[in-house]
Motif scaffolding. Structure first.
Motif, mmCIF file in Angstrom:
data_model
loop_
_atom_site.group_PDB
_atom_site.id
_atom_site.type_symbol
_atom_site.label_atom_id
_atom_site.label_comp_id
_atom_site.label_asym_id
_atom_site.label_seq_id
_atom_site.Cartn_x
_atom_site.Cartn_y
_atom_site.Cartn_z
ATOM 1 N N ASN A 86 42.110 53.723 39.917
ATOM 2 C CA ASN A 86 43.469 53.221 40.134
ATOM 3 C C ASN A 86 43.888 53.399 41.582
ATOM 4 O OD1 ASN A 86 43.692 52.566 37.457
ATOM 5 N ND2 ASN A 86 44.685 54.485 36.902
ATOM 6 N N ILE A 87 44.555 52.376 42.109
ATOM 7 C CA ILE A 87 45.015 52.407 43.496
ATOM 8 C C ILE A 87 46.439 52.930 43.519
ATOM 9 C CG2 ILE A 87 45.536 51.021 45.527
ATOM 10 C CD1 ILE A 87 43.370 49.068 44.614
ATOM 11 N N GLU A 88 46.649 53.997 44.291
ATOM 12 C CA GLU A 88 47.981 54.572 44.471
ATOM 13 C C GLU A 88 48.217 54.731 45.961
ATOM 14 O OE1 GLU A 88 48.349 58.176 42.252
ATOM 15 O OE2 GLU A 88 47.830 57.217 40.350
ATOM 16 N N LEU A 89 49.357 54.262 46.437
ATOM 17 C CA LEU A 89 49.702 54.331 47.848
ATOM 18 C C LEU A 89 50.992 55.115 48.034
ATOM 19 C CD1 LEU A 89 49.187 50.591 48.791
ATOM 20 C CD2 LEU A 89 47.638 52.446 49.301
ATOM 21 N N GLU A 90 51.073 55.805 49.150
ATOM 22 C CA GLU A 90 52.313 56.488 49.511
ATOM 23 C C GLU A 90 52.516 56.286 51.000
ATOM 24 O OE1 GLU A 90 54.368 60.899 49.348
ATOM 25 O OE2 GLU A 90 52.606 60.477 48.136
ATOM 26 N N THR A 91 53.507 55.463 51.361
ATOM 27 C CA THR A 91 53.798 55.173 52.756
ATOM 28 C C THR A 91 55.300 55.162 52.977
ATOM 29 O OG1 THR A 91 53.795 52.799 52.345
ATOM 30 C CG2 THR A 91 51.735 53.759 53.109
ATOM 31 N N PHE A 92 55.715 55.685 54.096
ATOM 32 C CA PHE A 92 57.122 55.681 54.493
ATOM 33 C C PHE A 92 58.035 56.219 53.388
ATOM 34 C CE2 PHE A 92 55.194 51.969 56.712
ATOM 35 C CZ PHE A 92 55.176 52.531 57.972
ATOM 36 N N SER A 100 51.802 48.195 40.867
ATOM 37 C CA SER A 100 52.299 47.941 42.222
ATOM 38 C C SER A 100 51.287 48.351 43.292
ATOM 39 C CB SER A 100 53.618 48.668 42.447
ATOM 40 O OG SER A 100 53.427 50.068 42.397
ATOM 41 N N GLY A 101 50.420 49.303 43.004
ATOM 42 C CA GLY A 101 49.420 49.737 43.987
ATOM 43 C C GLY A 101 48.492 48.615 44.414
ATOM 44 N N PRO A 102 47.812 47.946 43.466
ATOM 45 C CA PRO A 102 46.943 46.832 43.856
ATOM 46 C C PRO A 102 47.697 45.670 44.498
ATOM 47 C CG PRO A 102 46.389 47.569 41.655
ATOM 48 C CD PRO A 102 47.621 48.308 42.063
ATOM 49 N N ILE A 103 48.935 45.423 44.062
ATOM 50 C CA ILE A 103 49.702 44.318 44.642
ATOM 51 C C ILE A 103 50.014 44.599 46.108
ATOM 52 C CG2 ILE A 103 51.934 43.131 44.576
ATOM 53 C CD1 ILE A 103 51.813 43.497 41.504
ATOM 54 N N ILE A 104 50.478 45.798 46.402
ATOM 55 C CA ILE A 104 50.786 46.160 47.787
ATOM 56 C C ILE A 104 49.513 46.170 48.628
ATOM 57 C CG2 ILE A 104 51.681 48.008 49.268
ATOM 58 C CD1 ILE A 104 53.815 46.434 47.682
ATOM 59 N N MET A 105 48.415 46.661 48.063
ATOM 60 C CA MET A 105 47.142 46.662 48.790
ATOM 61 C C MET A 105 46.688 45.230 49.085
ATOM 62 S SD MET A 105 44.848 48.425 50.258
ATOM 63 C CE MET A 105 44.884 50.065 49.647
ATOM 64 N N TRP A 106 46.871 44.311 48.123
ATOM 65 C CA TRP A 106 46.506 42.907 48.343
ATOM 66 C C TRP A 106 47.347 42.319 49.467
ATOM 67 C CZ3 TRP A 106 49.058 38.281 48.328
ATOM 68 C CH2 TRP A 106 48.252 37.146 48.396
ATOM 69 N N VAL A 107 48.642 42.594 49.455
ATOM 70 C CA VAL A 107 49.528 42.063 50.497
ATOM 71 C C VAL A 107 49.110 42.585 51.867
ATOM 72 C CG1 VAL A 107 51.909 42.128 51.374
ATOM 73 C CG2 VAL A 107 51.487 41.673 48.957
ATOM 74 N N ILE A 108 48.785 43.869 51.947
ATOM 75 C CA ILE A 108 48.362 44.451 53.222
ATOM 76 C C ILE A 108 47.063 43.804 53.702
ATOM 77 C CG2 ILE A 108 47.507 46.569 54.312
ATOM 78 C CD1 ILE A 108 49.531 48.096 52.512
ATOM 79 N N CYS A 109 46.084 43.673 52.808
ATOM 80 C CA CYS A 109 44.809 43.039 53.177
ATOM 81 C C CYS A 109 45.017 41.590 53.595
ATOM 82 C CB CYS A 109 43.825 43.099 52.010
ATOM 83 S SG CYS A 109 43.195 44.721 51.644
ATOM 84 N N PHE A 110 45.814 40.846 52.824
ATOM 85 C CA PHE A 110 46.069 39.440 53.126
ATOM 86 C C PHE A 110 46.746 39.282 54.479
ATOM 87 C CE2 PHE A 110 48.956 35.730 52.816
ATOM 88 C CZ PHE A 110 47.984 34.738 52.743
ATOM 89 N N LEU A 111 47.771 40.092 54.739
ATOM 90 C CA LEU A 111 48.473 39.987 56.021
ATOM 91 C C LEU A 111 47.568 40.366 57.196
ATOM 92 C CD1 LEU A 111 52.022 41.358 55.096
ATOM 93 C CD2 LEU A 111 51.320 38.979 55.483
#
Length: 121
Positions: A86-92, A100-111
């Motif tokens: 499972n992808i878990e992110l903690e930023t700012f 939400s982890g994979p979605i945010i990771m996809w957005v970061i990779c895409f951008l």
């Protein structure tokens, strides 16, 4: 004899893992099929329409680069999730868990991929 609670939980976890893997690869197969249809339409249009070729030449990064960046980001996130779990992110101060982890990771990779295309184009 009936199953113990541990056996029931273990079989449930195995079923969840199998269904998650099936859905992930099913989405890859569906996207690949849709992509193949669009590539065929794309090739057919490029062979018959001169104006289409002019637009494609002027906007190649937008016509091909952005969709391929989206698929590349999807492949990276899916590979990361299969390898690391499972992808878990903690930023700012924000925590992203669950879906939400994979979605945010996809957005970061895409951008990042689109920014690279923009910088090099």
């Amino acid at each position: 004899m009936g199953k113990t609670e541990e056996e029931i939980l273990e079989s449930g976890e195995n079923l969840v893992k199998k269904s998650r893997l099936f859905l992930q690869w099913g989405s890859v197969a569906a996207l690949s099929s849709i992509g193949a249809v669009f590539v065929l339409i794309f090739i057919g249009s490029s062979l018959t329409d001169v104006r289409f070729n002019e637009i494609l030449y002027e906007h190649l990064a937008a016509a091909i680069g952005v969709p391929l960046s989206a698929l590349t980001a999807l492949a990276l996130v899916m590979a990361l999730e299969n390898v690391a779990g499972n992808i878990e992110l903690e930023t700012f101060g924000l925590k992203f868990k669950g879906a939400s982890g994979p979605i945010i990771m996809w957005v970061i990779c895409f951008l990042a991929l689109v920014a690279g295309i923009k910088a090099l184009w």
